[in-house]
Write a protein that holds these residues in place. Structure first.
Motif, PDB file in Angstrom:
ATOM      1  N   PRO A 108       0.796  -1.249   0.033  1.00 34.27           N
ATOM      2  CA  PRO A 108      -0.126   0.007  -0.023  1.00 34.27           C
ATOM      3  C   PRO A 108       0.786   1.013   0.023  1.00 34.27           C
ATOM      4  N   TYR A 109       0.601   2.243  -0.911  1.00 31.27           N
ATOM      5  CA  TYR A 109       1.138   3.295  -0.988  1.00 31.27           C
ATOM      6  C   TYR A 109       2.500   3.270  -1.706  1.00 31.27           C
ATOM      7  N   THR A 131      10.240   0.791   1.207  1.00 31.50           N
ATOM      8  CA  THR A 131      10.462   2.321   0.878  1.00 31.50           C
ATOM      9  C   THR A 131      10.101   2.448  -0.476  1.00 31.50           C
ATOM     10  N   LYS A 132       9.924   3.576  -1.082  1.00 40.25           N
ATOM     11  CA  LYS A 132       9.696   3.970  -2.526  1.00 40.25           C
ATOM     12  C   LYS A 132      10.756   4.954  -3.103  1.00 40.25           C
ATOM     13  N   ASN A 133      10.946   4.644  -4.420  1.00 36.88           N
ATOM     14  CA  ASN A 133      12.057   5.328  -4.947  1.00 36.88           C
ATOM     15  C   ASN A 133      11.604   6.331  -5.920  1.00 36.88           C
ATOM     16  N   TYR A 134      10.359   6.624  -6.043  1.00 35.43           N
ATOM     17  CA  TYR A 134       9.680   7.548  -7.060  1.00 35.43           C
ATOM     18  C   TYR A 134       8.440   8.365  -6.135  1.00 35.43           C
ATOM     19  N   GLY A 137       2.337  11.673  -9.295  1.00 31.94           N
ATOM     20  CA  GLY A 137       1.764  13.102  -9.404  1.00 31.94           C
ATOM     21  C   GLY A 137       1.146  13.929  -8.336  1.00 31.94           C
ATOM     22  N   ILE A 138       0.358  12.948  -7.343  1.00 30.98           N
ATOM     23  CA  ILE A 138      -0.133  13.495  -5.981  1.00 30.98           C
ATOM     24  C   ILE A 138       0.823  13.560  -5.046  1.00 30.98           C
ATOM     25  N   GLU A 139       2.063  13.266  -5.092  1.00 32.69           N
ATOM     26  CA  GLU A 139       2.982  13.213  -4.174  1.00 32.69           C
ATOM     27  C   GLU A 139       4.208  14.289  -4.442  1.00 32.69           C
ATOM     28  N   LEU A 140       4.076  15.211  -5.514  1.00 33.51           N
ATOM     29  CA  LEU A 140       5.024  15.995  -5.901  1.00 33.51           C
ATOM     30  C   LEU A 140       5.432  16.900  -4.682  1.00 33.51           C
ATOM     31  N   SER A 141       4.554  17.430  -4.042  1.00 29.72           N
ATOM     32  CA  SER A 141       4.755  18.327  -3.080  1.00 29.72           C
ATOM     33  C   SER A 141       4.858  17.617  -1.602  1.00 29.72           C
ATOM     34  N   ASP A 142       5.152  16.448  -1.385  1.00 33.24           N
ATOM     35  CA  ASP A 142       5.146  15.571  -0.217  1.00 33.24           C
ATOM     36  C   ASP A 142       6.647  15.286  -0.127  1.00 33.24           C
ATOM     37  N   PRO A 143       7.294  15.951   0.858  1.00 34.62           N
ATOM     38  CA  PRO A 143       8.862  16.094   1.129  1.00 34.62           C
ATOM     39  C   PRO A 143       9.349  14.843   1.846  1.00 34.62           C
ATOM     40  N   ASP A 144       8.077  14.197   2.407  1.00 34.05           N
ATOM     41  CA  ASP A 144       8.481  12.797   2.947  1.00 34.05           C
ATOM     42  C   ASP A 144       8.356  11.507   2.338  1.00 34.05           C
ATOM     43  N   ALA A 145       7.732  11.617   1.167  1.00 30.16           N
ATOM     44  CA  ALA A 145       7.402  10.523   0.451  1.00 30.16           C
ATOM     45  C   ALA A 145       8.612   9.614   0.098  1.00 30.16           C
ATOM     46  N   LEU A 146       9.846   9.907  -0.184  1.00 32.55           N
ATOM     47  CA  LEU A 146      10.771   8.992  -0.517  1.00 32.55           C
ATOM     48  C   LEU A 146      11.507   8.599   0.883  1.00 32.55           C
ATOM     49  N   ALA A 182      -2.181   5.630   8.002  1.00 29.35           N
ATOM     50  CA  ALA A 182      -2.883   5.445   6.765  1.00 29.35           C
ATOM     51  C   ALA A 182      -3.709   6.801   6.487  1.00 29.35           C
ATOM     52  N   ASN A 183      -4.473   7.091   7.559  1.00 24.83           N
ATOM     53  CA  ASN A 183      -5.414   8.447   7.401  1.00 24.83           C
ATOM     54  C   ASN A 183      -4.592   9.513   7.120  1.00 24.83           C
TER      55      ASN A 183
END
Length: 200
Positions: A108-109, A131-134, A137-146, A182-183
């Motif tokens: 998930p995610y 973890t993810k390496n990309y 489009g909806i995470e472009l402004s999420d600094p913690d996504a990676l 998750a929320n």
């Protein structure tokens, strides 16, 4: 074309004729994306029988086998990440390289990951961390996504006794924490999506 075959018994003469007709018509590949279902295709013999039936009888390339998603009423079908890793290892060498399927976890995610690509694995409690390496489009402004670690949970019945006991004692707390995470991730995703849509 992708098929969805999970058991060797499903590769009938009709399936083989249909697949070969597609190939004869010029379709480049007919590939199978199946789901690992406990007791159906989760032993080495069952999975190899399925792969040989797909490839030899129908010309269908065994492509992916997914771990069953963490969805309600499916626990009896699920296997642990550790079991999936052992299964991937056990089928190596029996099939040609191009016909050896990848066993993947749709985290998930995160998305599809080979079962050996996890960052950390608590086998006793059945929690794997990914973890993810990309960014999508909806995470472009999420600094913690990676930087974030995403959890995937093994089915409780696959855990050792100590792990099952831990979940009996802590399940409510752990589930509440997971739900909060998750929320929070969902809210961040929705906010990023709204910003993306608003900028167009």
């Amino acid at each position: 074309i992708h098929t969805h075959v999970n058991a060797a018994q499903s590769v009938t003469p009709g399936v083989a004729r249909a697949s070969r007709a597609m190939l004869a018509a010029g379709i480049r590949d007919v590939r199978n994306q199946g789901v690992l279902l406990k007791g159906v295709n989760t032993s080495t013999e069952q999975l190899l029988d399925l792969c040989f039936a797909l490839q030899d009888e129908a010309g269908i390339l065994p492509y992916y086998f997914y771990l069953c998603d963490m969805i309600p009423n499916a626990e009896h079908w699920r296997i642990s990440v550790g079991e999936a890793q052992r299964l991937q290892h056990s089928i190596m060498g029996y099939l040609p390289g191009f016909a050896t399927p990848r066993i993947v976890c749709d985290v998930p995610y995160v998305g599809k990951r080979w079962v050996h690509q996890l960052e950390e694995y608590d086998r006793e409690r059945g929690i794997s961390y990914w973890t993810k390496n990309y960014r999508t489009g909806i995470e472009l402004s999420d600094p913690d996504a990676l930087e974030r670690r995403y959890e995937y949970y093994d089915p409780i019945q696959s855990l050792p006794a100590a792990g099952q006991a831990w979940w009996r004692e802590h399940a409510g707390t752990e589930i509440e924490v997971a739900m909060l995470r998750a929320n929070s991730a969902a809210r961040a995703s929705q906010q990023a999506s709204a910003l993306l849509v608003g900028s167009h």
